[in-house]
Design an enzyme around this catalytic site. Structure first.
Site, PDB file in Angstrom:
ATOM      1  N   GLU A   1      37.849  26.388  37.334  1.00  0.00           N
ATOM      2  CA  GLU A   1      36.672  26.724  38.134  1.00  0.00           C
ATOM      3  C   GLU A   1      35.493  27.135  37.242  1.00  0.00           C
ATOM      4  OE1 GLU A   1      37.167  31.254  39.621  1.00  0.00           O
ATOM      5  OE2 GLU A   1      38.776  29.933  40.333  1.00  0.00           O
TER       6      GLU A   1
ATOM      7  N   HIS B   1      36.384  30.383  45.324  1.00  0.00           N
ATOM      8  CA  HIS B   1      36.712  31.753  44.892  1.00  0.00           C
ATOM      9  C   HIS B   1      35.952  32.782  45.727  1.00  0.00           C
ATOM     10  CE1 HIS B   1      38.278  34.108  41.157  1.00  0.00           C
ATOM     11  NE2 HIS B   1      38.378  34.829  42.265  1.00  0.00           N
TER      12      HIS B   1
ATOM     13  N   ARG C   1      48.924  45.557  47.353  1.00  0.00           N
ATOM     14  CA  ARG C   1      48.069  45.792  48.518  1.00  0.00           C
ATOM     15  C   ARG C   1      47.797  44.504  49.279  1.00  0.00           C
ATOM     16  NH1 ARG C   1      44.945  49.128  44.921  1.00  0.00           N
ATOM     17  NH2 ARG C   1      43.578  47.329  44.623  1.00  0.00           N
TER      18      ARG C   1
ATOM     19  N   LEU D   1      54.293  40.453  46.764  1.00  0.00           N
ATOM     20  CA  LEU D   1      54.594  41.023  48.085  1.00  0.00           C
ATOM     21  C   LEU D   1      54.339  42.521  48.167  1.00  0.00           C
ATOM     22  CD1 LEU D   1      55.806  40.802  50.947  1.00  0.00           C
ATOM     23  CD2 LEU D   1      58.080  41.039  49.903  1.00  0.00           C
TER      24      LEU D   1
ATOM     25  N   ARG E   1      45.014  33.785  41.005  1.00  0.00           N
ATOM     26  CA  ARG E   1      44.229  33.286  39.876  1.00  0.00           C
ATOM     27  C   ARG E   1      44.627  31.834  39.600  1.00  0.00           C
ATOM     28  NH1 ARG E   1      41.185  36.713  40.680  1.00  0.00           N
ATOM     29  NH2 ARG E   1      40.295  38.288  39.277  1.00  0.00           N
TER      30      ARG E   1
END
Length: 307
Positions: free
Chosen positions: A260, A278, A153, A150, A231
């Protein structure tokens, strides 16, 4: 000799001032740096890399006068920051260039899940609309959105967008989250239990591996939704697949996966999951902003050193 060593810039990233000065030597890949003539490697003061190419301690060791590593993105997973800092090498990732784009994607995925827009698109295209109305969706208005990360940025940018959608903001009980206008909860399970939508916007550091597992998904509940733009290793994928199959949670939207680019077949087959490859910060705007920041940083560094 050229003071800047760079891997091929990402599409949309140009460095006109550096090119005009003719300071950049481009090499195709990290493994080819060691084969450069010693005199060329000794002249390098700056390495321009990316999240996928990184900078290992071994790579840095081939550049004895390296003083600055700049990455054209936010990810630092493949950059050996402790080794570089030990040598006195400064590291700069231009993560601020992608803040708004990642936040936009997080909110887009939230709305797509709540309104079931992927299925709605298919419903309109395949002719089902001619036989009746599409099912009623959920409104984000009044929902609680729990944001992991939170105070960062991206977390703050997501919160601003969620507030504009009249959602309530929740976060973890951390000193960094105090005073941000959010209700705070002690631990991931408690945050999940309080959230209608749980968004992950934190880095994939080892201490955060599988922070969302069986207990947290059960706490999120049958009307809860999970969004991951952080991630892939933040989530126990097997537990998530089971939760989606069993309707333990209502749905998930994942821009990242621990496997991935390989997608587990069971996950790909589920109708209550949205998958994106992604692309959180993958926009032409981000590339342009990131290039300007990186170029300015390199120019400022070289202005204080000889080359």
């Amino acid at each position: 000799m050229k003071p800047i060593l760079s891997f091929p810039p990402l599409a949309g990233m140009t460095y006109p001032k550096l090119e005009e000065a003719d300071w950049v030597r481009i090499v195709p890949a990290p493994e080819q740096v060691a084969s450069l003539p010693e005199s060329e490697r000794e002249s390098v003061r700056v390495l321009m890399t990316s999240a996928t190419r990184g900078c290992s301690a071994e790579l840095a060791a081939t550049l004895p006068n390296l003083g600055f590593v700049v990455s054209q993105g936010a990810g630092s997973d493949k950059i050996d920051i402790p080794a570089l800092e030990k040598r006195g090498v400064r590291v700069r990732c231009v993560g601020e260039a992608l803040t708004d784009d990642v936040a936009d994607l997080a909110m887009t995925l939230t709305i797509m899940l709540c309104r079931d827009l992927v299925r709605a698109d298919a419903f309109a295209r395949n002719g089902d609309w001619q036989n009746g109305r599409f099912e009623v969706g959920d409104s984000p208005v009044g929902m609680t959105i729990g944001i992991g990360g939170l105070s960062g940025r991206i977390g703050q940018a997501i919160a601003a967008r969620a507030s504009a959608s009249k959602m309530k903001i929740a976060g973890l009980k951390r000193s960094s989250n105090e005073g941000l206008g959010a209700t705070l909860y002690d631990g991931w399970e408690a945050l999940a239990a309080a959230s209608d939508v749980l968004v992950l916007a934190v880095p994939g550091t080892p201490d955060l591996k599988n922070i969302i597992g069986v207990n947290e998904l059960a706490a999120l509940g049958p009307r809860g939704r999970l969004i991951n733009v952080g991630r892939g290793n933040l989530v126990d994928t097997e537990a998530l697949i089971a939760a989606l199959e069993n309707k333990t949670i209502a749905g998930a939207a994942l821009d990242v996966l621990d496997s991935e680019p390989v997608i587990p077949p069971r996950l790909a087959a589920l109708p209550n999951v949205i998958l994106t490859p992604h692309i959180g910060g993958q926009t032409w705007g981000q590339r342009s902003r990131g290039a300007r920041i990186a170029e300015d940083e390199v120019l400022a560094f070289l202005a204080t050193t000889t080359h």
